[in-house]
Design an enzyme around this catalytic site. Sequence first.
Site, mmCIF file in Angstrom:
data_model
loop_
_atom_site.group_PDB
_atom_site.id
_atom_site.type_symbol
_atom_site.label_atom_id
_atom_site.label_comp_id
_atom_site.label_asym_id
_atom_site.label_seq_id
_atom_site.Cartn_x
_atom_site.Cartn_y
_atom_site.Cartn_z
ATOM 1 N N CYS A 65 0.808 -1.216 0.000
ATOM 2 C CA CYS A 65 0.000 0.000 0.000
ATOM 3 C C CYS A 65 0.840 1.264 0.000
ATOM 4 O O CYS A 65 0.294 2.360 -0.008
ATOM 5 C CB CYS A 65 -0.969 0.014 1.177
ATOM 6 S SG CYS A 65 -0.214 -0.366 2.747
ATOM 7 N N CYS A 134 -1.754 -3.245 8.877
ATOM 8 C CA CYS A 134 -1.301 -2.001 9.502
ATOM 9 C C CYS A 134 -0.784 -2.269 10.921
ATOM 10 O O CYS A 134 0.228 -1.700 11.343
ATOM 11 C CB CYS A 134 -2.438 -0.974 9.567
ATOM 12 S SG CYS A 134 -3.064 -0.490 7.973
#
Lengths: 160, 295
Positions: A65, A134
Site C-alpha cells: 500500500c 497495519c
Amino acid sequence: MFSIVKQLAPRRLPSATFTKPVAAFVQSRFYHEKVIDHYENPRNMGSLDKHDPTVGTGLVGAPACGDVMRLQIKVDDNGEIVDVKFKTFGCGSAIASSSYITERVRGMNIDDALKIKNTDIAKELCLPPVKLHCSMLAEDAIKSAIKDFRMKRDGALRTA
Amino acid sequence: MFKQLLLAQRQYRQISALGRRRHAYCQSGLFSASVGSLAHSRTASKRPLCIGRQSYSARLPHRQQQLQPPQRQRHDQSGGEGEGEGEGGSANKACWHCQQQNSPASLLCKNEKCAVIQAVGKGVNYYDVLLAGRPPSFEIDAAELRRNFLRSQQAVHPDSFSQRGQIERRLAEVQSSWINHAYATLKDPLHRAQYLLKLRGMEIGEADQIADPELLMEIMDTREEIEEATTDAQIAAIKARNDANIAAVTTGLASAFGSDALSRARQLTNRLQYLRRVAQAVHVWEPGKPVVISH
C-alpha cells in the site's frame, strides 16, 4: 463450542470484536471511533535526534500500500523506554496503530515491548481484517527500533 | 473493482440457478398455459403464468432443450498454470449453449449458428484477451491495447444484451467487468508490473516488508519536505524530481522484465509504488492544508 472455534482459528481477531457494532467491524471504509480519535489527536507524533546513542529508530514500510512508518524510542540504562515518537505516512489505521503503540510502550522495558503482538493492537483498535497488516507494520516498527537501539549500544560498548 | 467482479460472479451463479429451477418448473408439465388451472396452486398468486414469463426467444425450438449449466467460472487472474504459449496451459472451454469447444480467451462462441457470449475462461490472463495472447511482457503497445479493449467491449457490453436471456446478461456483466479490470491493470505501468510479478509467482503480498531502508528514508524525507513546503515553486521542484525518478524506474522495469531479472523487478515495483504515493501527495498539496491521500 465457541472456544473450539477460537483455537482452530488463532489468526482471527479475538471474540471481543464479534460483539462490536457490525458497521464498525465489516466496513473498512467506516473507521472505528478509536481509529478516528488517534487520527485526529495523535499521541507522541514527532521525532527524536537519531544521532543520540540512547535513541533507537525503526523505519518500516508496507510495499503493497505504499505506507511508511518511523518509530523512535529513547531508552535509559535500565532498558526502560522513557520517550517515544512516531511519524507515519499512510492510511488512518496505520496512523492509529503507530499512535497506539507509542502510548503502549511508554514506560515499558524493551524486553516486554518486544512481546507486543499485532493482534493486541488490532483488538484494541477494532481493526477490520483488511487493515490487519497495519497493525503488523506497527509491531515491526517497534521491533526494528529496539533492534537499532541494541545495535547502537553494542557498537558503543565495543568501541568504548 | 475486483470485489464487484466476485459479486457479479456470485449473483450470476445465484440467478442462473434460479433460472434453471424456473425453467425446469416450466418444463415439468404440471400446469397448462391457461390462467384458470393455476388457481389452486400456491405459486399462482405470486406468479400467475409461468409460461408467459418466458421470453419469445426462450420459446424458440432450439431453446426448448435443457440449457446446460454454464462453465464454473474461476477468475484465475494469477494464471500461474494458465500463462505461457497462449492456450498451452489453460484448457479449451465448452460453449454452455452448443458445447462447441472454444479457445479459453474467446468472448463469443465460434459456432456461427450459436455465437453466444462465453464465460471467462479458467486460467486465462489479461494478455490472452487484450493483447492477442502474446507472452506477458512489460513493454506493450498502448494503442493496440486500447483498440482491443474497445473492440472487446463492443462485443460484450451489457447494454447490447438487454434483450437477451438472463444467463447471457449475467455473462455479459461478468465479462465486461473482467475486461475493464484487465484494461486498467495493463494500462498503468505500476499495476502491470504487479500483475506480471503475480503471473510469475512473485506477488507483493500485504504482509510483505520492505528490506531497503534507503528507499524508506528517501520517501520519508520527501514526504516531510512536501508537508513543510509553503510555496508552489517548492512543490514544483519536488514534482519535477519525482517525475524524473518515476521515468527512470519505469525504464529500469522494462529492462528488468525484459532480461527476466525478477528480484530486481520486484524491488523497482516497490520503489514505483512509493514514488506514486509521493506523486499523489504532490498532486493534492495545497498551501496551509494537511496532505491527505486515500487508498
